[in-house]
Design a protein around this motif. Structure first.
Motif, mmCIF file in Angstrom:
data_model
loop_
_atom_site.group_PDB
_atom_site.id
_atom_site.type_symbol
_atom_site.label_atom_id
_atom_site.label_comp_id
_atom_site.label_asym_id
_atom_site.label_seq_id
_atom_site.Cartn_x
_atom_site.Cartn_y
_atom_site.Cartn_z
ATOM 1 N N GLU A 1 0.827 -1.215 0.000
ATOM 2 C CA GLU A 1 0.000 0.000 0.000
ATOM 3 C C GLU A 1 0.855 1.257 0.000
ATOM 4 O OE1 GLU A 1 -3.212 2.118 2.947
ATOM 5 O OE2 GLU A 1 -3.125 -0.061 2.910
ATOM 6 N N LEU A 2 1.984 1.223 0.670
ATOM 7 C CA LEU A 2 2.877 2.375 0.712
ATOM 8 C C LEU A 2 4.140 2.148 -0.113
ATOM 9 C CD1 LEU A 2 2.515 3.230 4.500
ATOM 10 C CD2 LEU A 2 1.352 4.277 2.571
ATOM 11 N N GLY A 3 4.128 1.135 -1.004
ATOM 12 C CA GLY A 3 5.269 0.856 -1.866
ATOM 13 C C GLY A 3 5.262 1.765 -3.084
ATOM 14 N N LEU A 4 6.074 1.408 -4.063
ATOM 15 C CA LEU A 4 6.196 2.230 -5.266
ATOM 16 C C LEU A 4 4.885 2.283 -6.055
ATOM 17 C CD1 LEU A 4 9.753 1.199 -6.481
ATOM 18 C CD2 LEU A 4 9.066 3.278 -5.284
ATOM 19 N N VAL A 5 4.215 1.159 -6.198
ATOM 20 C CA VAL A 5 2.938 1.128 -6.919
ATOM 21 C C VAL A 5 1.882 1.883 -6.113
ATOM 22 C CG1 VAL A 5 1.124 -0.366 -7.840
ATOM 23 C CG2 VAL A 5 3.516 -1.031 -8.063
ATOM 24 N N GLY A 6 1.860 1.694 -4.830
ATOM 25 C CA GLY A 6 0.906 2.398 -3.972
ATOM 26 C C GLY A 6 1.142 3.895 -3.985
ATOM 27 N N LYS A 7 2.408 4.287 -4.059
ATOM 28 C CA LYS A 7 2.731 5.710 -4.107
ATOM 29 C C LYS A 7 2.182 6.339 -5.385
ATOM 30 C CE LYS A 7 6.473 9.010 -4.031
ATOM 31 N NZ LYS A 7 7.903 9.238 -4.143
ATOM 32 N N ALA A 8 2.289 5.628 -6.491
ATOM 33 C CA ALA A 8 1.746 6.134 -7.755
ATOM 34 C C ALA A 8 0.229 6.280 -7.670
ATOM 35 C CB ALA A 8 2.129 5.202 -8.900
ATOM 36 N N ARG A 9 -0.448 5.305 -7.038
ATOM 37 C CA ARG A 9 -1.900 5.408 -6.862
ATOM 38 C C ARG A 9 -2.250 6.603 -5.988
ATOM 39 N NH1 ARG A 9 -2.436 -0.711 -6.245
ATOM 40 N NH2 ARG A 9 -1.679 -0.230 -4.171
ATOM 41 N N LEU A 10 -1.487 6.805 -4.911
ATOM 42 C CA LEU A 10 -1.746 7.939 -4.027
ATOM 43 C C LEU A 10 -1.531 9.268 -4.753
ATOM 44 C CD1 LEU A 10 -0.155 6.757 -0.665
ATOM 45 C CD2 LEU A 10 -2.580 7.054 -1.163
ATOM 46 N N GLU A 11 -0.485 9.359 -5.567
ATOM 47 C CA GLU A 11 -0.224 10.590 -6.312
ATOM 48 C C GLU A 11 -1.325 10.854 -7.348
ATOM 49 O OE1 GLU A 11 3.690 10.005 -7.876
ATOM 50 O OE2 GLU A 11 4.649 10.634 -5.994
ATOM 51 N N HIS A 12 -1.818 9.807 -7.978
ATOM 52 C CA HIS A 12 -2.912 9.952 -8.947
ATOM 53 C C HIS A 12 -4.175 10.424 -8.233
ATOM 54 C CE1 HIS A 12 -5.349 9.282 -12.469
ATOM 55 N NE2 HIS A 12 -6.162 8.508 -11.751
ATOM 56 N N ARG A 13 -4.485 9.837 -7.096
ATOM 57 C CA ARG A 13 -5.665 10.233 -6.322
ATOM 58 C C ARG A 13 -5.524 11.679 -5.838
ATOM 59 N NH1 ARG A 13 -10.843 10.168 -5.516
ATOM 60 N NH2 ARG A 13 -11.464 10.139 -3.354
ATOM 61 N N PHE A 14 -4.320 12.063 -5.420
ATOM 62 C CA PHE A 14 -4.053 13.426 -4.965
ATOM 63 C C PHE A 14 -4.308 14.427 -6.086
ATOM 64 C CE2 PHE A 14 -1.133 17.003 -4.331
ATOM 65 C CZ PHE A 14 -1.550 17.438 -3.087
ATOM 66 N N ALA A 15 -3.852 14.102 -7.293
ATOM 67 C CA ALA A 15 -4.056 14.993 -8.441
ATOM 68 C C ALA A 15 -5.544 15.129 -8.762
ATOM 69 C CB ALA A 15 -3.288 14.479 -9.651
ATOM 70 N N ALA A 16 -6.278 14.017 -8.696
ATOM 71 C CA ALA A 16 -7.713 14.066 -8.968
ATOM 72 C C ALA A 16 -8.433 14.909 -7.914
ATOM 73 C CB ALA A 16 -8.294 12.653 -8.991
ATOM 74 N N LEU A 17 -8.044 14.774 -6.659
ATOM 75 C CA LEU A 17 -8.669 15.554 -5.594
ATOM 76 C C LEU A 17 -8.318 17.036 -5.700
ATOM 77 C CD1 LEU A 17 -8.301 13.120 -2.564
ATOM 78 C CD2 LEU A 17 -10.394 13.725 -3.785
ATOM 79 N N GLU A 18 -7.113 17.346 -6.126
ATOM 80 C CA GLU A 18 -6.715 18.745 -6.332
ATOM 81 C C GLU A 18 -7.568 19.380 -7.433
ATOM 82 O OE1 GLU A 18 -4.393 20.964 -5.092
ATOM 83 O OE2 GLU A 18 -4.073 19.598 -3.425
#
Length: 87
Positions: free
Chosen positions: A13-30
């Motif tokens: 969840e907090l690995g490299l793939v999870g980080k990409a998902r979190l960054e994508h979600r962050f951009a969508a929320l912004e």
């Protein structure tokens, strides 16, 4: 043990793939936040026009006509569909 930690460092969840998902979600929320802020600013400006100390006669006339669904006999009404129909 190294394989276990290596796998989770990549796919966890907090690995490299999870980080990409979190960054994508962050951009969508912004993006959503920016849209909501612009809608709020538009609504605040419309509400400011309806305050007693700064009543705009045109705004009062517009809202009264929209609410009552009335026009003067000598006026031409052009009806358009609006995205803000409930506002």
């Amino acid at each position: 043990m190294l394989g276990y930690f290596g796998f989770h460092a990549l796919n966890g969840e907090l690995g490299l793939v999870g980080k990409a998902r979190l960054e994508h979600r962050f951009a969508a929320l912004e993006t959503e936040l920016a849209e909501l802020r612009s809608q709020r600013e538009e609504l605040e400006s419309r509400v400011a026009l309806m305050r007693p100390e700064s009543l705009d006669p045109d705004m009062i006339d517009e809202r009264a006509r929209a609410s009552l669904n009335l026009v003067h006999p000598d006026e031409l009404a052009i009806l358009r569909p609006s995205a803000r129909a409930g506002i």
